[in-house]
Every structure is written in C-alpha cells, then in structure tokens.
Write a protein that holds these residues in place. Structure first.
Motif, PDB file in Angstrom:
ATOM      1  N   PHE A 212       0.914  -1.239   0.076  1.00 21.19           N
ATOM      2  CA  PHE A 212       0.065  -0.095   0.053  1.00 21.19           C
ATOM      3  C   PHE A 212       0.907   1.328  -0.194  1.00 21.19           C
ATOM      4  O   PHE A 212       0.303   2.310   0.051  1.00 21.19           O
ATOM      5  CB  PHE A 212      -1.060   0.049   1.092  1.00 21.19           C
ATOM      6  N   VAL A 213       2.157   1.390  -0.313  1.00 21.59           N
ATOM      7  CA  VAL A 213       3.029   2.387  -0.052  1.00 21.59           C
ATOM      8  C   VAL A 213       2.579   3.602  -1.093  1.00 21.59           C
ATOM      9  O   VAL A 213       2.625   4.733  -0.582  1.00 21.59           O
ATOM     10  CB  VAL A 213       4.480   2.043  -0.106  1.00 21.59           C
ATOM     11  N   TYR A 214       2.109   3.188  -2.060  1.00 23.71           N
ATOM     12  CA  TYR A 214       1.901   3.925  -3.037  1.00 23.71           C
ATOM     13  C   TYR A 214       0.328   4.428  -3.055  1.00 23.71           C
ATOM     14  O   TYR A 214      -0.115   5.303  -4.019  1.00 23.71           O
ATOM     15  CB  TYR A 214       2.273   3.646  -4.408  1.00 23.71           C
ATOM     16  N   MET A 215      -0.353   3.743  -2.182  1.00 22.02           N
ATOM     17  CA  MET A 215      -1.799   4.260  -1.823  1.00 22.02           C
ATOM     18  C   MET A 215      -1.618   5.599  -1.022  1.00 22.02           C
ATOM     19  O   MET A 215      -2.228   6.537  -1.191  1.00 22.02           O
ATOM     20  CB  MET A 215      -2.456   3.242  -1.278  1.00 22.02           C
ATOM     21  N   ASN A 216      -0.804   5.564  -0.024  1.00 26.64           N
ATOM     22  CA  ASN A 216      -0.763   6.316   1.000  1.00 26.64           C
ATOM     23  C   ASN A 216       0.176   7.655   0.433  1.00 26.64           C
ATOM     24  O   ASN A 216      -0.005   8.680   0.805  1.00 26.64           O
ATOM     25  CB  ASN A 216       0.235   5.842   2.187  1.00 26.64           C
TER      26      ASN A 216
ATOM     27  N   ILE B 276       2.499   8.189  -6.710  1.00 27.67           N
ATOM     28  CA  ILE B 276       3.340   8.454  -7.284  1.00 27.67           C
ATOM     29  C   ILE B 276       3.054   9.781  -8.234  1.00 27.67           C
ATOM     30  O   ILE B 276       2.317   9.702  -9.231  1.00 27.67           O
ATOM     31  CB  ILE B 276       3.823   7.099  -8.393  1.00 27.67           C
ATOM     32  N   GLN B 277       3.776  10.912  -8.222  1.00 25.67           N
ATOM     33  CA  GLN B 277       3.438  11.818  -9.109  1.00 25.67           C
ATOM     34  C   GLN B 277       4.408  11.733 -10.360  1.00 25.67           C
ATOM     35  O   GLN B 277       5.381  11.517 -10.425  1.00 25.67           O
ATOM     36  CB  GLN B 277       3.920  13.267  -8.470  1.00 25.67           C
ATOM     37  N   VAL B 278       3.719  12.016 -11.645  1.00 23.16           N
ATOM     38  CA  VAL B 278       4.226  12.185 -12.834  1.00 23.16           C
ATOM     39  C   VAL B 278       3.622  13.368 -13.564  1.00 23.16           C
ATOM     40  O   VAL B 278       2.427  13.806 -13.102  1.00 23.16           O
ATOM     41  CB  VAL B 278       3.796  10.760 -13.500  1.00 23.16           C
ATOM     42  N   ARG B 279       4.088  13.702 -14.559  1.00 23.73           N
ATOM     43  CA  ARG B 279       3.679  14.822 -15.368  1.00 23.73           C
ATOM     44  C   ARG B 279       2.596  14.470 -16.675  1.00 23.73           C
ATOM     45  O   ARG B 279       3.102  13.613 -17.498  1.00 23.73           O
ATOM     46  CB  ARG B 279       4.682  15.596 -15.806  1.00 23.73           C
ATOM     47  N   ARG B 280       1.712  15.254 -16.680  1.00 26.23           N
ATOM     48  CA  ARG B 280       0.687  14.818 -17.904  1.00 26.23           C
ATOM     49  C   ARG B 280       1.416  15.132 -19.260  1.00 26.23           C
ATOM     50  O   ARG B 280       2.217  16.205 -19.409  1.00 26.23           O
ATOM     51  CB  ARG B 280      -0.392  15.999 -17.767  1.00 26.23           C
TER      52      ARG B 280
ATOM     53  N   PHE C 138      -1.320   4.449  -6.431  1.00 30.48           N
ATOM     54  CA  PHE C 138      -2.026   5.586  -7.429  1.00 30.48           C
ATOM     55  C   PHE C 138      -0.900   6.414  -8.049  1.00 30.48           C
ATOM     56  O   PHE C 138       0.298   6.604  -7.604  1.00 30.48           O
ATOM     57  CB  PHE C 138      -2.937   6.650  -6.807  1.00 30.48           C
ATOM     58  N   PHE C 139      -1.166   6.528  -9.404  1.00 32.15           N
ATOM     59  CA  PHE C 139      -0.376   7.887  -9.809  1.00 32.15           C
ATOM     60  C   PHE C 139      -1.281   9.150  -9.807  1.00 32.15           C
ATOM     61  O   PHE C 139      -2.283   9.020 -10.205  1.00 32.15           O
ATOM     62  CB  PHE C 139      -0.348   7.570 -11.398  1.00 32.15           C
TER      63      PHE C 139
ATOM     64  N   GLY D 148      -5.040  14.254 -12.818  1.00 24.65           N
ATOM     65  CA  GLY D 148      -5.790  13.320 -11.745  1.00 24.65           C
ATOM     66  C   GLY D 148      -5.223  12.162 -10.948  1.00 24.65           C
ATOM     67  O   GLY D 148      -4.089  11.739 -11.575  1.00 24.65           O
ATOM     68  N   LYS D 149      -5.694  11.436 -10.362  1.00 27.56           N
ATOM     69  CA  LYS D 149      -5.389  10.374  -9.658  1.00 27.56           C
ATOM     70  C   LYS D 149      -5.879   9.073 -10.473  1.00 27.56           C
ATOM     71  O   LYS D 149      -7.071   8.957 -10.850  1.00 27.56           O
ATOM     72  CB  LYS D 149      -5.655  10.289  -8.122  1.00 27.56           C
TER      73      LYS D 149
END
Length: 351
Positions: free
Chosen positions: A249-253, A256-260, A342-343, A323-324
């Motif tokens: 669950f680490v990437y739920m909390n 991961i930020q990415v650029r559109r 999530f991304f 968005g997520k």
C-alpha cells in the motif's frame, strides 16, 4: 494453521500470533463470509482512509517506519545504481559490492518480517549498465545463511551462481566476484539460487538489473516496480501480504507523481513466490508493453499484463489527463492485501 485468506481477520497464524495483525485492512478478504460494506455503503459512503467500500489499505492510514527499515520504497522507485565506473583497455567497467544481510523489516504496522536481503532492502538495488559493459559484482555474504547471486542474462557457466557449478554456494563470511558481460540489453533480475529456492526468494533475496541498449532509450520518467509477496506464516501455502518495492500500500498512501504528457517508463518485474502468476493493471489509460525489454518495438498496446515468476517487461505510458489513476494487480485478492497504488498526474509541459 490459519489460511492466508483468513489471516487478516484473525490472529495471523503461528509466526505472528502475538502481533497486532488487525492493524491491516478493516475489511480483509474472507472467502467464507461476505465483507462488511462499511457504514453508509448503500448511500455512497464508507470508511474514511480505513478500507471497506473505499478500498483496502492499512487501518486509519497507518504506515511503517521506513527509516527504521533502512530503505524507502518511494526512493527505491526511481533509484538506479550504475556502480563505480572505470575504463580498462578502452572498455567501460562497472563495479558493485552487494552484501547479503539478515534484516528484520516492518512490512505492515506492527508486523515484523525476518528477511534475507541484498544490501538490506527488499528488493535489492537496481543495477544498471549499457550493453557491452563489463559487470563485476563483488558478493559478500554477511548473512547467517548460505547464498548465491544468480543473474538472468547471458554469461559463462561458472558465473551462474548455482550450487556445485563454478564457485557454487557462498557460505557465511565468504565472498565471490561475479564477472560477466552486460548482455543482452533489456530488463533482467537476480536472486539467490540456494535451496530451498522458494524460501530464499520468499525471504527477500532478489533484485533487478537493467542493460540499456546501445544509444539508450528515449528520455522518460523511469521507475522500477518489483512485484512480490510475504508469506508471514512461513507455511509455504501462499502469501498474507503483496507489495511492489517492499511495502504493501505504500503508493496508496503516497501516490507516484508524474507529469501529464510526459513519457513514463516502468520496469516491471515479477518475483512473487507461492502464487503462479501476477499482473499489472492501469486505470484510465493504455501502455505499450515490451516483454523482457529485449526488442525496441512493443508487443501490444494494453492496460493489463500477466507475468509468471521471473517474467518482466517494460511499460511505456503517457497520461493525457490530470488526476489520480489507480494501478494494481488484476487479481483482487492481491490488490486487497497490498498490491495497489495511485499515479498522481499533474499538469506540466508536454513532451
């Protein structure tokens, strides 16, 4: 013996009977009774940051102590180890030192797993070279158990890291240097090959190495995702937790930020033990998939891929919308037990 399906609902089996296993999801998967949908589920409500109708996660948004563990999956995600670089006879040489270490890792709030690791983390470091480089990996066994390093790829038999061939098993306190050419280009993995093999892998003895093609690949936001699990009851009958890069669950909390519009490249590896397959599914988008990364043309354009143990591939994505967007194993049990995230796509200059 408590089954993995009922682990989160009860005391957790022999190895974890005294630990607070209810710290996981409020509504753990239980194939013997329907899950509690949570307050307000019929009217669109549900538990807030507590699983249930809104999806599984650790209770109350709790997490683990990454500093105490000695590694952070949020850092491992984009961390590539190019080694110590030198030139010999006009050729690029890359040197690494990898240590086998026994390490207690908090894999969920209050649940400590006695892991066997490469350099103290699960997965081990992601080694990276370019096709044609000479790779020298000094392996030091600081564990209390015998280990090897077996590299997928093309190399001489005496560098294969299996018992009774070449140097064979590296006993506690001993070391050996594996030397081989970086070939073929693509996405590969390494793991211990000492028996019982399933236990050495399930305990955490695995990592990834990438061989870039001559000339490299197009610029991208690159990340590594290693799919795996934890058999916390040590019964060899399945896993009670599933994760990417060490912690469920680490990437739920921490999405991961990415650029559109920017090219995102995921090096996706499956080293899951005790289950026949794993999978990766991306919401709201499709990606080009390059099996093993040994060809420069994708095999398919899809939103879901399946991998058996040891299979790997490269996913290339551009997100057209902000968005997520969730990603997870498309095996709902794995997702509910930790393999989801999530991304977070943010506006930025399109490439």
């Amino acid at each position: 013996m408590t089954s993995r399906r009922r682990f989160l609902a009860g005391a957790g089996g022999v190895a974890l009977a005294a630990l607070p296993v209810r710290a996981f999801a409020d509504n753990p998967p239980d194939h013997h009774s329907p899950p509690d949908p949570g307050p307000g589920a019929g009217s669109g409500g549900g538990h807030s940051a507590m699983g249930g109708a809104n999806g599984a996660t650790f209770r109350g948004g709790a997490g683990v102590d990454h500093a105490a563990n000695g590694f952070d999956p949020r850092t491992l995600l984009r961390e590539f180890d190019y080694g110590t670089v030198s030139t010999e006879n006009g050729r690029t040489v890359r040197d690494w030192t990898i240590r086998a270490e026994d390490r207690d890792i908090e894999v969920a709030p209050g649940v400590v797993f006695p892991a066997w690791t490469f350099n103290g983390s699960i997965p081990g470091p992601t080694l990276r070279a370019t096709a044609g480089d000479l790779m020298r990996v000094r392996f030091v066994n600081d564990s209390e158990h015998p280990h090897t390093m077996h590299f997928h790829g093309i190399h001489p038999a005496d560098m294969d890291g299996v018992p009774m061939v070449g140097r064979g098993i590296i006993s506690p306190g001993e070391e050996f240097t594996y030397v081989f050419d970086a070939e073929p280009f693509g996405l590969h993995l390494y793991h211990c090959h000492v028996g019982p093999l399933a236990e050495h892998i399930a305990r955490g003895m695995y990592g990834t190495f990438i061989v870039d093609p001559p000339g490299g690949r197009p610029p991208a936001d690159e990340m590594i995702m290693v799919q795996h699990g934890y058999n916390t009851t040590f019964d060899g009958e399945g896993n009670q937790l599933y994760a990417v890069n060490g912690i469920p669950f680490v990437y739920m909390n921490d999405p991961i930020q990415v650029r559109r519009g920017e090219l995102v490249r995921i090096y996706l590896v499956n080293i899951l033990e005790y289950d026949p397959i794993n999978s990766f599914h991306l919401h709201g988008n499709f990606f080009d998939y390059y099996p093993t990364g040994t060809r420069l043309e994708p095999s398919e354009f899809t939103d879901t891929v399946i991998q058996a143990q040891g299979q790997r591939g490269i996913c290339e994505i551009r997100f057209p919308y902000p968005g997520k967007f969730m990603f997870h194993a498309h095996k709902s049990e794995f997702a509910d037990l930790g393999w989801m995230g999530f991304f977070d796509v943010v506006d930025g200059a399109e490439s």
